[in-house]
Write a protein that holds these residues in place. Structure first.
Motif, PDB file in Angstrom:
ATOM      1  N   ASP A  46       0.880  -1.173   0.000  1.00  0.00           N
ATOM      2  CA  ASP A  46       0.000   0.000   0.000  1.00  0.00           C
ATOM      3  C   ASP A  46       0.913   1.217   0.000  1.00  0.00           C
ATOM      4  OD1 ASP A  46      -1.519   2.203   1.131  1.00  0.00           O
ATOM      5  OD2 ASP A  46      -2.978   0.774   1.916  1.00  0.00           O
ATOM      6  N   PRO A  99      -2.086   9.387  -2.728  1.00  0.00           N
ATOM      7  CA  PRO A  99      -2.398  10.813  -2.620  1.00  0.00           C
ATOM      8  C   PRO A  99      -3.908  11.028  -2.467  1.00  0.00           C
ATOM      9  CG  PRO A  99      -1.953  10.243  -4.913  1.00  0.00           C
ATOM     10  CD  PRO A  99      -1.724   8.994  -4.105  1.00  0.00           C
ATOM     11  N   ASN A 100      -4.302  12.269  -2.282  1.00  0.00           N
ATOM     12  CA  ASN A 100      -5.711  12.581  -2.072  1.00  0.00           C
ATOM     13  C   ASN A 100      -6.267  13.375  -3.247  1.00  0.00           C
ATOM     14  OD1 ASN A 100      -5.663  11.404   0.569  1.00  0.00           O
ATOM     15  ND2 ASN A 100      -4.449  13.180   1.194  1.00  0.00           N
ATOM     16  N   HIS A 153       3.993  12.150   0.034  1.00  0.00           N
ATOM     17  CA  HIS A 153       3.680  11.186  -1.024  1.00  0.00           C
ATOM     18  C   HIS A 153       4.906  10.864  -1.859  1.00  0.00           C
ATOM     19  CE1 HIS A 153      -0.306  13.218  -0.235  1.00  0.00           C
ATOM     20  NE2 HIS A 153      -0.496  11.976   0.152  1.00  0.00           N
ATOM     21  N   HIS A 169      -4.091   3.397  -2.382  1.00  0.00           N
ATOM     22  CA  HIS A 169      -5.269   3.684  -1.542  1.00  0.00           C
ATOM     23  C   HIS A 169      -5.533   5.196  -1.563  1.00  0.00           C
ATOM     24  CE1 HIS A 169      -7.723   2.150   1.959  1.00  0.00           C
ATOM     25  NE2 HIS A 169      -7.550   3.355   2.461  1.00  0.00           N
ATOM     26  N   GLY A 202      -7.155   8.881  -1.560  1.00  0.00           N
ATOM     27  CA  GLY A 202      -8.237   9.477  -0.773  1.00  0.00           C
ATOM     28  C   GLY A 202      -9.290  10.028  -1.716  1.00  0.00           C
ATOM     29  N   TYR A 229     -11.758   6.685   8.875  1.00  0.00           N
ATOM     30  CA  TYR A 229     -10.561   6.240   8.153  1.00  0.00           C
ATOM     31  C   TYR A 229     -10.196   4.811   8.566  1.00  0.00           C
ATOM     32  CZ  TYR A 229      -5.607   6.936   6.587  1.00  0.00           C
ATOM     33  OH  TYR A 229      -4.380   6.865   5.988  1.00  0.00           O
ATOM     34  N   ASP A 238      -9.825   1.160   6.435  1.00  0.00           N
ATOM     35  CA  ASP A 238      -8.635   0.315   6.466  1.00  0.00           C
ATOM     36  C   ASP A 238      -8.948  -1.108   6.938  1.00  0.00           C
ATOM     37  OD1 ASP A 238      -6.242   1.261   5.319  1.00  0.00           O
ATOM     38  OD2 ASP A 238      -6.149   2.870   6.799  1.00  0.00           O
ATOM     39  N   TYR A 276       2.494  -1.434   4.483  1.00  0.00           N
ATOM     40  CA  TYR A 276       1.946  -0.079   4.364  1.00  0.00           C
ATOM     41  C   TYR A 276       3.099   0.911   4.409  1.00  0.00           C
ATOM     42  CZ  TYR A 276      -2.610  -2.106   5.454  1.00  0.00           C
ATOM     43  OH  TYR A 276      -3.756  -2.855   5.421  1.00  0.00           O
ATOM     44  N   VAL A 285       3.553   4.462   4.761  1.00  0.00           N
ATOM     45  CA  VAL A 285       2.829   5.685   5.125  1.00  0.00           C
ATOM     46  C   VAL A 285       3.636   6.386   6.222  1.00  0.00           C
ATOM     47  CG1 VAL A 285       0.596   6.633   5.858  1.00  0.00           C
ATOM     48  CG2 VAL A 285       0.664   4.398   4.728  1.00  0.00           C
ATOM     49  N   GLN A 297       1.279   8.191  11.231  1.00  0.00           N
ATOM     50  CA  GLN A 297       0.130   7.282  11.214  1.00  0.00           C
ATOM     51  C   GLN A 297       0.424   5.929  11.891  1.00  0.00           C
ATOM     52  OE1 GLN A 297      -2.354   7.160   7.683  1.00  0.00           O
ATOM     53  NE2 GLN A 297      -1.678   9.187   7.054  1.00  0.00           N
ATOM     54  N   HIS A 326      -2.383   4.748  14.205  1.00  0.00           N
ATOM     55  CA  HIS A 326      -3.534   4.321  13.411  1.00  0.00           C
ATOM     56  C   HIS A 326      -3.361   2.869  12.938  1.00  0.00           C
ATOM     57  CE1 HIS A 326      -6.449   4.054  10.127  1.00  0.00           C
ATOM     58  NE2 HIS A 326      -5.450   3.801   9.310  1.00  0.00           N
TER      59      HIS A 326
HETATM   60  N1  ARG Z   1      -4.272   9.248   1.743  1.00  0.00           N
HETATM   61  C1  ARG Z   1      -3.513   9.141   2.952  1.00  0.00           C
HETATM   62  C2  ARG Z   1      -2.639  10.390   3.145  1.00  0.00           C
HETATM   63  O1  ARG Z   1      -2.404  11.126   2.208  1.00  0.00           O
HETATM   64  C3  ARG Z   1      -2.622   7.921   2.986  1.00  0.00           C
HETATM   65  C4  ARG Z   1      -3.319   6.574   2.906  1.00  0.00           C
HETATM   66  C5  ARG Z   1      -2.417   5.463   3.331  1.00  0.00           C
HETATM   67  N2  ARG Z   1      -2.960   4.144   3.192  1.00  0.00           N
HETATM   68  C6  ARG Z   1      -3.917   3.603   3.954  1.00  0.00           C
HETATM   69  N3  ARG Z   1      -4.310   2.391   3.733  1.00  0.00           N
HETATM   70  N4  ARG Z   1      -4.434   4.249   4.981  1.00  0.00           N
HETATM   71  O2  ARG Z   1      -2.157  10.602   4.241  1.00  0.00           O
END
Ligand code: ARG
Length: 544
Positions: free
Chosen positions: A113, A117-118, A127, A153, A155, A301, A305, A323, A325, A329, A332
Motif C-alpha cells: 500500500d 495521494p488525495n 507522497h 489507496h 483518498g 478512516y 482500512d 503499508y 505511510v 500514522q 492508526h
Molecule cells: N491518503 C492518505 C494520506 O495522504 C494515505 C493513505 C495510506 N494508506 C492507507 N491504507 N491508509 O495521508
C-alpha cells in the motif's frame, strides 16, 4: 547466490559451535577475513588461545575455499580466500541470469500500500517518500519471485467532497476543465467559503448525503474530480518513473459498500460496541478506541482500512501486507492491525507491517514547507532538482537521498548536494556504472574479447570480487527488513571498491589473460550496479 563470507562463516560455525564474528582483514597481508573465535573460546575453557586456534584450524576443512589458514598474534585465525575461488564467484554473477539474486523458494503474495495521494490535492513531499520507498519494495520483492500487488489507496471519498461539489455548482464550473493545481485551488476556495458562510456549510453537508445516496449529478462531478486528479497523479508517476498504473488503484471509495458490513460484523461479535452513539472498538494496550462509525452515522478512516485488510486477505490472498505511510500514522495502523487480528480479518500467518518514514527537511533543518507553511507540492521538488541536473540524474539524486538513510530518519532536501557525482549520492553510483560501460565499449571498439574472470591476484580486484559475491544476500536482507539503505550502502561500497580497483589495476592497458579477466570483472560489476540501481528505481545510463 551465497557470499563467500557466508559460506566460510557457516563452516567455522559448524566446527566451533559459536558465531565466528568474521571481520574483514585490516591489511591485505592478513588475508581477507579474521576471526577472534579462538580467543573467546580460550577464555571460557581456560586454555592458551593459540592452542585453541590450532585445534580449530586442525578440525576445519576449508581447503576448497581458502589458502592454508594462519594463526596470528595472540590467536587470531586469518582466512585468505583462494584467488580462483574469488574469480569463480565473480564469473558466476556474470553467468547467472538473475545477476546473483536468490529467487525465493517460497514465493509470497505481497500487497504493498503506497503513494496514496488525495483527490483534488497535489501530491506533496510525504507522497514523494511513500511513492519512492513503496516502489523500491515493489521492485525488490518482484525480483525475488514474489507476486506483488500494489494498492494505491487514494483518498477519493469523504466529507470534503460535499463542499467541493457545492463550490463547483456555485461557481458554475465545468469540472472537466480543471487540472490538479486548479482543483487544489478550488479546494482552498471551498474551504474558505465553508468557514465564512453558514448556508454554504449546510448545503455542503446535504451534498455529502446526496453523494452517499448516489445522486447522479453529484456522482458525476465527484467522478470528474477523480479523473482530473488521476491525470495529475499519473503525470507525476511518469515523471518519477515508478511502476504504479491505474491497475493498482484501489481508493477509499472501493470499500464503501463493505463499511456497513464490517461494522455489523464487528458489532454482532462484540468486537465493537456502541458508546455514546458511536460504534467503537476498544483494543487492549490502546488508551483510545478505534472509531468505526460516528454519532452521525459517518464511517472513519480506520473502518476503511479494516475493510481493506479484509479484502486484501480474503480476496487478494495476501501473505504479507506492507503499508508505506508516514510515521505520524503509526498509531492508526497499530490499532487497525490489532482490531483486524481480533476480528480474524488478519490471521496469524499473514504479516502486516507499517513502514513509517520520517520527514523531508528544508535547508534550514525545519520541516520542508512553502512560505505559507503548507506542504510543498512534489512537482516543485522535482523541478528544483532538475534545475541542477538532467531529469534522469535529478531523479536518481532524489530517490537515492530518500532511500539511503534509515527510513525512519528525517532527511534534508539539498538539491545541490544530492546531484553531485562524488560522495554518497545517486549520480555517483550512476557514474560508476557508466564508467564500466565506457570501458566495455572501448574494449569492443578495439576488438578485445573476454570471457570469464580467471586471474585475480591484486588485493583491489579481490576485494571487489568479494563484495560482488554479497549482492544476493544484501537484496534478501532488504526484502526481509524493508531497509533500502542497506542496498544503497552496499552499492556505495561497490563503487568505492571499483574506484580502488580502477586505480590499482590497469584494465585496457594490461595484457592477455589479466586483461580479459579484468574486463570480465568490470562486466560483473556493471551487472551488479545496473541491477542494484534498478531495484532502487534508479535509471543506470550507459553514458554520463
Ligand atoms: N491518503 C492518505 C494520506 O495522504 C494515505 C493513505 C495510506 N494508506 C492507507 N491504507 N491508509 O495521508
Amino acid at each position: 547466490m551465497q557470499s563467500l563470507e557466508a559460506l566460510l562463516d557457516a563452516r567455522v560455525r559448524a566446527v566451533t559451535g559459536v558465531d565466528p564474528e568474521m571481520r574483514p582483514a585490516t591489511k591485505p597481508q592478513f588475508g581477507h577475513f579474521q576471526s577472534n573465535v579462538a580467543l573467546r573460546l580460550a577464555k571460557q575453557e581456560g586454555r592458551p588461545p593459540r592452542d585453541v586456534a590450532a585445534d580449530i584450524v586442525a578440525r576445519l576443512d576449508v581447503s576448497d575455499l581458502c589458502e592454508p589458514l594462519e594463526i596470528a598474534g595472540p590467536g587470531f585465525i586469518n582466512f585468505r580466500i583462494r584467488s580462483e575461488v574469488l574469480a569463480a564467484a565473480a564469473s558466476a554473477i556474470l553467468e547467472d541470469a538473475e545477476g546473483g539474486l536468490n529467487i525465493s523458494a517460497h514465493p509470497q503474495r505481497v500487497v504493498i500500500d503506497y503513494s496514496a495521494p488525495n483527490v483534488a490535492k497535489q501530491m506533496h513531499v510525504g507522497h514523494l517518500r511513500s511513492t519512492i520507498i513503496g516502489d523500491c519494495f515493489n521492485r525488490v520483492l518482484r525480483s525475488l519471485g514474489h507476486t506483488v500487488i500494489a494498492q494505491n489507496h487514494i483518498g477519493d471519498w469523504g466529507r470534503q467532497f460535499g463542499m467541493l461539489v457545492e463550490q463547483i455548482l456555485d461557481e458554475d464550473l465545468d469540472p472537466s476543465t480543471l487540472d490538479l493545481a486548479s482543483a487544489e485551488a478550488l479546494y482552498q476556495r471551498a474551504n474558505n467559503h465553508l468557514k465564512a458562510d453558514e448556508d454554504f456549510a449546510m448545503r455542503s453537508r446535504d451534498r455529502v448525503v446526496k453523494l452517499q445516496a448516489g445522486d447522479p449529478q453529484t456522482l458525476d462531478i465527484w467522478q470528474q474530480l477523480i479523473n482530473v486528479s488521476l491525470a495529475g497523479f499519473n503525470a507525476t508517476y511518469e515523471r518519477m518513473n515508478v511502476l504504479l498504473t491505474d491497475q493498482d488503484l484501489a481508493g477509499e471509495s472501493t470499500y464503501n459498500s463493505d463499511l456497513p458490513v464490517v461494522c455489523e460484523d464487528l458489532e454482532s461479535r462484540g468486537i465493537a460496541v456502541v458508546d455514546d452513539g458511536a460504534l467503537v472498538a476498544f483494543v487492549p494496550g490502546f488508551n483510545s478506541p478505534a472509531i468505526l462509525r460516528n454519532q452521525r452515522g459517518g464511517y472513519g478512516y480506520a473502518t476503511t482500512d479494516l475493510a481493506a485488510i479484509r479484502h486484501r486477505v480474503s480476496d487478494l490472498s495476501a501473505d504479507r501486507i506492507i503499508y508505506v505511510v508516514g510515521a505520524p500514522q503509526t498509531f492508526h495502523f497499530e490499532q487497525v492491525f490489532a482490531v483486524a487480528r481480533e476480528a480474524g480479518y488478519l490471521p496469524e500467518d499473514v504479516v502486516a507491517q507499517h513502514v513509517g518514514f520520517g520527514q523531508v527537511l528544508g535547508a534550514d533543518g525545519k520541516k520542508f514547507s512553502t512560505r505559507e507553511g503548507t506542504a510543498v507540492p512534489l512537482n516543485v521538488l522535482l523541478d528544483e532538482a532538475e534545475a541542477e541536473a538532467a531529469p534522469n540524474i535529478a531523479l536518481a539524486a532524489i530517490k537515492y537521498a530518500d532511500l539511503s538513510s534509515s527510513l525512519q530518519k528525517d532527511y534534508t532536501f539539498d538539491a545541490q548536494r544530492m546531484v553531485q557525482t562524488s560522495g554518497d549520492t545517486g549520480p555517483y553510483l550512476q557514474y560508476a556504472h557508466a564508467r564500466m560501460c565506457q570501458i566495455l565499449r572501448r574494449a569492443e571498439a578495439e576488438d578485445i574479447s573476454f570471457g570469464a574472470v580467471t586471474v585475480l591476484e591484486e588485493p583491489a580486484e579481490q576485494q571487489l570480487a568479494l563484495l560482488l559475491s554479497r549482492f544476493g544476500e544484501v537484496v534478501d536482507e532488504v526484502a526481509d527488513s524493508l531497509a533500502p539503505h542497506k542496498l544503497c550502502g552496499y552499492l556505495y561500497d561497490v563503487a568505492g571498491a571499483l574506484a580502488r580497483f580502477y586505480e590499482a589495476c590497469p584494465v585496457l592497458k594490461s595484457e592477455g589473460e589479466v586483461r580479459s579477466s579484468r574486463l570480465a570483472l568490470c562486466a560483473a560489476t556493471k551487472t551488479v550496479m545496473a541491477k542494484g540501481l534498478d531495484l532502487l528505481g534508479i535509471d543506470a545510463p550507459d553514458r554520463m
